[in-house]
Design a protein around this motif. Structure first.
Motif, PDB file in Angstrom:
ATOM      1  N   SER A   9       6.507 -74.868  43.500  1.00  0.00           N
ATOM      2  CA  SER A   9       6.131 -75.963  42.612  1.00  0.00           C
ATOM      3  C   SER A   9       6.748 -75.798  41.232  1.00  0.00           C
ATOM      4  O   SER A   9       6.815 -74.687  40.713  1.00  0.00           O
ATOM      5  CB  SER A   9       4.610 -76.029  42.475  1.00  0.00           C
ATOM      6  OG  SER A   9       4.000 -76.271  43.720  1.00  0.00           O
ATOM      7  N   LEU A  19       4.002 -77.849  35.464  1.00  0.00           N
ATOM      8  CA  LEU A  19       3.355 -79.128  35.170  1.00  0.00           C
ATOM      9  C   LEU A  19       3.364 -79.360  33.671  1.00  0.00           C
ATOM     10  O   LEU A  19       3.131 -78.430  32.894  1.00  0.00           O
ATOM     11  CB  LEU A  19       1.907 -79.132  35.683  1.00  0.00           C
ATOM     12  CG  LEU A  19       1.703 -78.970  37.188  1.00  0.00           C
ATOM     13  CD1 LEU A  19       0.213 -78.977  37.510  1.00  0.00           C
ATOM     14  CD2 LEU A  19       2.417 -80.060  37.958  1.00  0.00           C
ATOM     15  N   GLY A  32      -2.557 -76.798  39.583  1.00  0.00           N
ATOM     16  CA  GLY A  32      -2.592 -78.236  39.789  1.00  0.00           C
ATOM     17  C   GLY A  32      -3.654 -78.900  38.946  1.00  0.00           C
ATOM     18  O   GLY A  32      -3.539 -80.075  38.604  1.00  0.00           O
ATOM     19  N   SER A  33      -4.681 -78.145  38.611  1.00  0.00           N
ATOM     20  CA  SER A  33      -5.717 -78.667  37.735  1.00  0.00           C
ATOM     21  C   SER A  33      -5.303 -78.490  36.291  1.00  0.00           C
ATOM     22  O   SER A  33      -4.783 -77.453  35.908  1.00  0.00           O
ATOM     23  CB  SER A  33      -7.043 -77.937  37.976  1.00  0.00           C
ATOM     24  OG  SER A  33      -8.002 -78.321  37.014  1.00  0.00           O
TER      25      SER A  33
END
Length: 125
Positions: free
Chosen positions: A56, A59, A105-106
């Motif tokens: 990933s 973010l 992801g949070s």
């Protein structure tokens, strides 16, 4: 207990670039994902960036995407936040923190910790 110490804050002009640093007293970044939050005067703490995990990508908050980059130097046990094309709305107290792999992801602050004391950053127009 591991301590996180941010540095690099200061006063810059809109359009400038600055790199914030976060040095850890222990090897916390070996077992967690480093991230950055910020808190502007009178506002709640908001997510800025978190390092990616496995395949990933990192973010980023929509407000900083394309302008900010999170990175790390494992040899120095330090995490960085490169900030380009700065805007006055980037003015805030910037905090370094970490989150576990399982919560990647949070972007909620309650999923992160410990926290550094923060470094103040002001962008003038």
């Amino acid at each position: 207990q591991v301590q996180l110490v941010e540095s690099g804050g200061g006063f810059v002009q809109a359009g400038d670039s600055v790199r914030l640093s976060c040095a850890a007293s222990g090897r916390i970044f070996d077992d967690s994902l480093p991230g950055w939050f910020r808190q502007a005067p009178g506002k709640e703490r908001e997510f800025v960036a978190v390092e990616g995990w496995r395949d990933s990508s990192p973010l980023y908050a929509d407000s900083v995407k394309g302008r900010f980059t999170i990175s790390r130097d494992d040899a120095k046990n330090t995490v960085y936040l490169q900030m380009n094309s700065l805007k006055p709305e980037d003015t805030a107290l910037y905090f370094c923190t970490t989150t576990s792999f399982s919560t990647f992801g949070s972007t909620a602050a309650r999923g992160f910790g410990p926290w550094g004391q923060g470094t103040q950053f002001i962008v003038s127009s």
